[in-house]
Design a protein around this motif. Structure first.
Motif, PDB file in Angstrom:
ATOM      1  N   LEU A 281     -10.332 -14.811   4.610  1.00  0.00           N
ATOM      2  CA  LEU A 281     -10.145 -13.395   4.201  1.00  0.00           C
ATOM      3  C   LEU A 281      -9.231 -12.692   4.666  1.00  0.00           C
ATOM      4  CD1 LEU A 281     -13.932 -12.278   3.612  1.00  0.00           C
ATOM      5  CD2 LEU A 281     -12.288 -13.067   1.761  1.00  0.00           C
ATOM      6  N   VAL A 282      -8.989 -12.873   6.196  1.00  0.00           N
ATOM      7  CA  VAL A 282      -7.663 -11.698   6.543  1.00  0.00           C
ATOM      8  C   VAL A 282      -6.585 -12.416   6.261  1.00  0.00           C
ATOM      9  CG1 VAL A 282      -6.871 -11.492   9.015  1.00  0.00           C
ATOM     10  CG2 VAL A 282      -9.258 -11.129   8.767  1.00  0.00           C
TER      11      VAL A 282
ATOM     12  N   VAL B  49       1.058  -5.787  -2.357  1.00  0.00           N
ATOM     13  CA  VAL B  49       1.079  -4.187  -2.630  1.00  0.00           C
ATOM     14  C   VAL B  49       2.324  -3.571  -2.238  1.00  0.00           C
ATOM     15  CG1 VAL B  49      -0.005  -2.395  -2.032  1.00  0.00           C
ATOM     16  CG2 VAL B  49      -1.342  -4.252  -2.682  1.00  0.00           C
ATOM     17  N   GLU B  50       2.977  -3.897  -0.942  1.00  0.00           N
ATOM     18  CA  GLU B  50       4.045  -3.229  -0.589  1.00  0.00           C
ATOM     19  C   GLU B  50       5.334  -3.449  -1.622  1.00  0.00           C
ATOM     20  OE1 GLU B  50       4.640  -1.469   2.147  1.00  0.00           O
ATOM     21  OE2 GLU B  50       2.835  -1.576   3.021  1.00  0.00           O
ATOM     22  N   ALA B  51       5.587  -4.674  -1.917  1.00  0.00           N
ATOM     23  CA  ALA B  51       6.299  -5.079  -2.997  1.00  0.00           C
ATOM     24  C   ALA B  51       6.431  -4.304  -4.286  1.00  0.00           C
ATOM     25  CB  ALA B  51       6.505  -6.534  -3.097  1.00  0.00           C
ATOM     26  N   ALA B  52       5.060  -3.994  -4.782  1.00  0.00           N
ATOM     27  CA  ALA B  52       4.600  -3.496  -5.838  1.00  0.00           C
ATOM     28  C   ALA B  52       5.250  -1.996  -5.892  1.00  0.00           C
ATOM     29  CB  ALA B  52       3.236  -3.750  -6.221  1.00  0.00           C
TER      30      ALA B  52
ATOM     31  N   LEU C 100      -1.998  -9.870   0.214  1.00  0.00           N
ATOM     32  CA  LEU C 100      -2.176  -9.129  -0.688  1.00  0.00           C
ATOM     33  C   LEU C 100      -1.444  -7.903  -0.166  1.00  0.00           C
ATOM     34  CD1 LEU C 100      -3.355  -8.278  -3.304  1.00  0.00           C
ATOM     35  CD2 LEU C 100      -5.715  -7.843  -2.139  1.00  0.00           C
ATOM     36  N   VAL C 101      -1.493  -7.379   1.150  1.00  0.00           N
ATOM     37  CA  VAL C 101      -0.833  -6.301   1.921  1.00  0.00           C
ATOM     38  C   VAL C 101       0.740  -6.260   1.203  1.00  0.00           C
ATOM     39  CG1 VAL C 101       0.253  -5.083   3.881  1.00  0.00           C
ATOM     40  CG2 VAL C 101      -2.436  -5.578   3.478  1.00  0.00           C
TER      41      VAL C 101
ATOM     42  N   ARG D  55     -10.824  -4.176  -2.184  1.00  0.00           N
ATOM     43  CA  ARG D  55     -11.065  -3.382  -3.186  1.00  0.00           C
ATOM     44  C   ARG D  55      -9.840  -2.153  -3.126  1.00  0.00           C
ATOM     45  NH1 ARG D  55     -12.406   1.798  -3.550  1.00  0.00           N
ATOM     46  NH2 ARG D  55     -13.167   1.744  -1.345  1.00  0.00           N
ATOM     47  N   LEU D  56      -9.486  -1.771  -2.076  1.00  0.00           N
ATOM     48  CA  LEU D  56      -8.627  -0.726  -1.906  1.00  0.00           C
ATOM     49  C   LEU D  56      -7.261  -1.377  -2.212  1.00  0.00           C
ATOM     50  CD1 LEU D  56      -9.950   0.964   1.462  1.00  0.00           C
ATOM     51  CD2 LEU D  56      -9.486   1.903  -0.610  1.00  0.00           C
ATOM     52  N   LEU D  57      -6.943  -2.552  -1.860  1.00  0.00           N
ATOM     53  CA  LEU D  57      -5.551  -3.242  -1.901  1.00  0.00           C
ATOM     54  C   LEU D  57      -5.356  -3.483  -3.316  1.00  0.00           C
ATOM     55  CD1 LEU D  57      -5.583  -5.696   1.072  1.00  0.00           C
ATOM     56  CD2 LEU D  57      -4.170  -3.723   0.787  1.00  0.00           C
TER      57      LEU D  57
END
Length: 365
Positions: free
Chosen positions: A313-314, A324-327, A320-321, A276-278
């Motif tokens: 999942l991990v 997000v960093e790239a975004a 996904l991390v 959810r947070l990511l």
């Protein structure tokens, strides 16, 4: 001051149902969490006893004082920002003045840290929980002697086994420091029938001692072997053992039972929040919008039900991390919220609130 006092004195600016009911991931038995914002009475605000937040005993109802709320917004704290994105069906009360706070005025690249890095911390927490579940600590605590080894030829043996093979008792042994060598000790054995050397043994008490024990050794005595104490290993064991049993004592029984029931050996609710947070962080970076109500409810509930393997999942979360960093690296968001503008809104809302309160007191007098 209590939450009941806030209601009685009409000090609440905003109150909403938060948590899973706001995200849309609630189940029939889910708790109802409340979050809100209040304004201290004017005389108390200008006094010495500033109250930054008020919560009930279970901490599932938390209200932030207006200044504290703005401080959290400027840090892009997820809990504070999510209040500004509360779905309409979760708003319990909103004072007209609260409309001056808009999420888009606070979203910034700090969300990378506050959302994404918090999610990374949750991944680490999930890994730690996985380890606790799959590698539980025994109820009996190991002793110093379990980390002591005696040199035998070119190798070493656990001291308990070495003593047993030679027919020695720990009480008839004495240790002396070996100069220049840390945690290595010369081991002496008192073979006299009456144990006249008076050696003190290897430890003071096998169950409670935190270190080996030294003895006075008569001149001329020769060591029968050398003993090494793995002090770092013992220290690590003590920390892990303590953390494990503290976790057992404090763990949420319902969540732990759910973990056991789905058999995947991870805290499913914790992992749900990771995704959810990511996902929210990625949306903030790409769209500059905050969406609290999650559009992928079923996927998140599948995670909560334990329908995915832990390793899968991990791995997905770590990918996904990276996205997000790239975004955030490419995002047009400001580096941080505009502190001066936020302070102006804070002053304006507080002054207006106090003016309204004084007018109502005047009319009722």
């Amino acid at each position: 001051m209590t939450i009941a006092d806030l209601r009685r004195q009409n000090l609440i600016l905003f109150e909403a149902v938060s948590g899973s009911r706001a995200y849309g991931t609630n189940l029939p038995h889910s708790d109802t969490d409340l979050k809100g914002v209040f304004v201290l009475p004017e005389d108390q605000f200008f006094g010495l006893d500033y109250v930054p937040q008020i919560a009930n005993e279970t901490n599932d109802e938390v209200f932030y004082e207006l200044r504290r709320f703005v401080e959290l917004l400027l840090k892009n704290n997820p809990t504070a920002l999510e209040l500004l994105g509360t779905p309409a069906d979760c708003i319990v009360y909103q004072h007209p003045l609260f409309a001056q706070f808009q999420a888009e005025n606070f979203l910034s690249k700090l969300c990378r840290q506050s959302f994404a890095e918090y999610a990374v911390a949750q991944i680490r927490k999930a890994k730690g929980l996985n380890k606790k579940i799959n590698h539980p600590e025994p109820p009996a605590r190991k002793s110093v002697l379990d980390f002591c080894y005696v040199t035998v030829g070119a190798g070493a043996q656990p001291v308990a086994g070495w003593l047993a093979r030679h027919g020695y008792e720990a009480a008839q042994c004495g240790l002396a420091n070996v100069p220049h060598l840390t945690d290595l000790y010369a081991l002496f054995v008192d073979a006299t029938p009456e144990q006249r050397h008076g050696y003190r043994g290897l430890v003071r008490d096998a169950e409670t001692s935190q270190d080996v024990q030294l003895s006075a050794v008569p001149r001329g005595e020769q060591p029968v072997a050398y003993l090494s104490f793995n002090r770092n290993g013992y220290s690590t064991f003590c920390r892990v053992f303590r953390e494990y049993w503290e976790w057992v004592a404090k763990r949420n029984a319902e969540r732990y039972q759910n973990t056991v029931n789905h058999g995947k050996n991870y805290d499913a609710k914790n992992m749900l929040h990771v995704f959810r947070l990511l996902q929210m962080a990625g949306e903030i970076a790409e769209t500059r919008q905050l969406s609290v109500r999650r559009p992928n409810r079923e996927f998140l509930l599948q995670i909560r039900r334990g329908e995915f393997d832990y390793e899968t999942l991990v791995a997905e979360a770590e990918q996904l991390v990276s996205r997000v960093e790239a975004a955030f690296a490419a995002s047009a968001l400001p580096e941080a919220p505009d502190k001066e503008a936020a302070e102006q809104v804070l002053r304006r809302v507080r002054q207006a609130f106090y003016e309204t309160a004084r007018s109502e007191e005047y009319r009722s007098a």
